[in-house]
Design a protein around this motif. Structure first.
Motif, PDB file in Angstrom:
ATOM      1  N   TYR A  71       0.933  -1.067   0.096  1.00 52.62           N
ATOM      2  CA  TYR A  71      -0.004  -0.238  -0.080  1.00 52.62           C
ATOM      3  C   TYR A  71       0.388   1.182   0.413  1.00 52.62           C
ATOM      4  CZ  TYR A  71      -2.814   3.907   1.790  1.00 52.62           C
ATOM      5  OH  TYR A  71      -4.178   4.689   1.884  1.00 52.62           O
ATOM      6  N   HIS A  72       2.049   1.155   0.843  1.00 54.98           N
ATOM      7  CA  HIS A  72       2.634   2.440   1.070  1.00 54.98           C
ATOM      8  C   HIS A  72       4.208   2.990  -0.085  1.00 54.98           C
ATOM      9  CE1 HIS A  72       1.962   3.787   4.827  1.00 54.98           C
ATOM     10  NE2 HIS A  72       2.111   2.956   5.643  1.00 54.98           N
ATOM     11  N   ARG A  73       3.959   1.062  -1.032  1.00 54.30           N
ATOM     12  CA  ARG A  73       3.997   1.058  -2.235  1.00 54.30           C
ATOM     13  C   ARG A  73       3.703   1.765  -3.128  1.00 54.30           C
ATOM     14  NH1 ARG A  73       7.037  -3.471  -3.459  1.00 54.30           N
ATOM     15  NH2 ARG A  73       7.178  -3.980  -1.791  1.00 54.30           N
ATOM     16  N   VAL A  74       2.034   1.654  -3.156  1.00 55.29           N
ATOM     17  CA  VAL A  74       2.288   2.257  -4.427  1.00 55.29           C
ATOM     18  C   VAL A  74       1.373   3.559  -4.179  1.00 55.29           C
ATOM     19  CG1 VAL A  74      -0.668   2.666  -5.501  1.00 55.29           C
ATOM     20  CG2 VAL A  74       0.957   0.078  -4.460  1.00 55.29           C
ATOM     21  N   ARG A  75       1.110   4.338  -2.983  1.00 53.44           N
ATOM     22  CA  ARG A  75       1.290   5.378  -2.624  1.00 53.44           C
ATOM     23  C   ARG A  75       2.080   6.032  -3.294  1.00 53.44           C
ATOM     24  NH1 ARG A  75      -2.196   8.151   1.038  1.00 53.44           N
ATOM     25  NH2 ARG A  75      -1.414   9.412   0.494  1.00 53.44           N
TER      26      ARG A  75
END
Length: 446
Positions: free
Chosen positions: A81-85
């Protein structure tokens, strides 16, 4: 953007909220640690849409629903999730950086093409960003028209570079060690994730510029960064190289760094940045595919030895050391031999300007000492040192040239540094007027 489509009466926002609430129920669920059900039925464009709502949405409820759905699409895994953001923010800012640097990049390519036409490779195909190697723009900086470096252009590029440096150093949100590799993974992507092109060129660029940007988008971001590092000037060049240094892994550091997690094929799809090419690779691999020993030698001579500022020479040395650590033992020996035979012979006239270059040679010996065959270059190093000391002693004994008579010097000898490159770059100290000295004396007595 989505924010411009929301109606004033809130009907569109209400519709989006209801749609996201429904879609979040249909999003894929992780059934085990290795499986995500229904992930392949969702288009990768959903990730960009949801990230845009989170970043620009005016409604707290809308942003909350978008976060919930994005977390579901990421299989409930916070690191993805943080990687996508982070990748969404990096991609948005990186495209903006390339767009604001388009005139400089275009002029750089023109200079490179003119050099090909006037050189021995004139029979080869036209130079294009689609096939241009990472070090292909080294040396073009001084050949670009000053019109491309207007104050407004420089300031706009500086703004984006500062935003990228801030985001690359901390990630989106709270900084954690587990997310420190997101910028590195982004730079290693085989290409930038492109927005939908169904509506054609709606960015307002000319057809030629739009085609040029599309070619750049199809290359790894780390390659584009090195192009920018070769044609930007001043502090912007230092910042572009700083972004490159952050992306490259330091194999010789003693500090404890978080180990990168293996990126699985499933994570590529769930993470929302799978492209038409292959899996993402290390930024070093993207560069070394077209980065030979001679290219790194040119990089060191251009930026580490002859860089215009100490900051530029320092960050360039860091990048060069990280790239050299990925070379094979034979290539490391070739590079070190080239550096001793060529640039090292120039340090006498460069003075203190060559300190960082000499430090780089020392680090090469410390880090690669077991792989280097110093017997082949030790004689050159000793001879170069002896020549410099012999020259100094000769001038000192003859009281001429470097050491000359100085009437103001009580010892009778003064050092003539008129040929020192480092001294030429120093600003003259301001003279203190007698009136200011008297005022200071009076204040001290009072």
């Amino acid at each position: 953007s989505l924010s411009s489509l929301i109606a004033a009466d809130g009907t569109t926002e209400s519709f989006l909220s209801s749609s996201l609430d429904l879609f979040s129920l249909l999003a894929p669920k992780r059934t085990s640690t290795n499986e995500v059900s229904g992930a392949q039925s969702w288009s990768s464009e959903w990730f960009s849409v949801l990230c845009e709502i989170i970043s620009t949405g005016t409604s707290h409820v809308l942003r909350h629903l978008a976060k919930s759905m994005l977390q579901s699409l990421c299989g409930g895994r916070q690191e993805i999730y943080h990687r996508v953001r982070d990748h969404y923010v990096y991609g948005f800012q990186f495209r903006k950086l390339l767009q604001r640097s388009q005139d400089i990049l275009d002029s750089s390519l023109v200079v490179r093409e003119q050099a090909r036409q006037c050189g021995p490779d004139w029979r080869e195909e036209e130079v294009m960003f689609e096939t241009l190697p990472a070090p292909g723009l080294l040396g073009v900086e001084d050949l670009i028209s000053e019109d491309c470096y207007s104050i407004s252009t420089e300031e706009s590029i500086t703004t984006v570079l500062d935003e990228l440096l801030s985001a690359a150093g901390r990630g989106v949100g709270v900084a954690t060690k587990a997310r420190s590799n997101n910028w590195r993974q982004f730079c290693g992507l085989p290409e930038l994730v492109l927005r939908s092109t169904r509506h054609g060129n709606s960015s307002g660029f000319s057809a030629d510029i739009h085609e040029m940007l599309e070619q750049i988008y199809r290359r790894p971001p780390i390659v584009s960064l090195l192009w920018l590092s070769s044609c930007l000037r001043g502090s912007n060049q230092v910042k572009a190289l700083s972004l490159t240094a952050i992306a490259l892994e330091d194999l010789n550091t003693n500090s404890s760094t978080p180990k990168e997690e293996a990126v699985e094929e499933e994570d590529l799809l769930v993470g929302g940045y799978q492209t038409s090419n292959s899996r993402p690779s290390d930024p070093e691999q993207c560069l070394l595919k077209c980065f030979e020993v001679e290219d790194l030698l040119a990089f060191i001579k251009q930026l580490v030895l002859h860089g215009r500022s100490k900051d530029l020479r320092s960050i360039s040395s860091n990048v060069a050391r990280k790239l050299a650590s990925r070379f094979t033992s034979s290539d490391k020996n070739r590079l070190f031999s080239y550096l001793i035979n060529g640039p090292y012979q120039e340090v006498g006239t460069l003075g203190m300007t060559s300190n960082i270059f000499c430090d780089l040679l020392r680090l090469f010996v410390e880090c690669f000492g077991s792989e280097l065959d110093l017997s082949k270059v030790s004689t050159l190093i000793v001879n170069s040192f002896m020549n410099q000391m012999t020259t100094l002693n000769h001038y000192y004994a003859q009281n001429q040239g470097l050491f000359a008579k100085s009437e103001s010097d009580s010892s009778g000898l003064g050092c003539d540094l008129s040929n020192c490159v480092h001294c030429h770059k120093q600003s003259l100290p301001k003279k203190i007027s007698k009136s200011s000295v008297k005022k200071s004396d009076n204040s001290s007595h009072n």
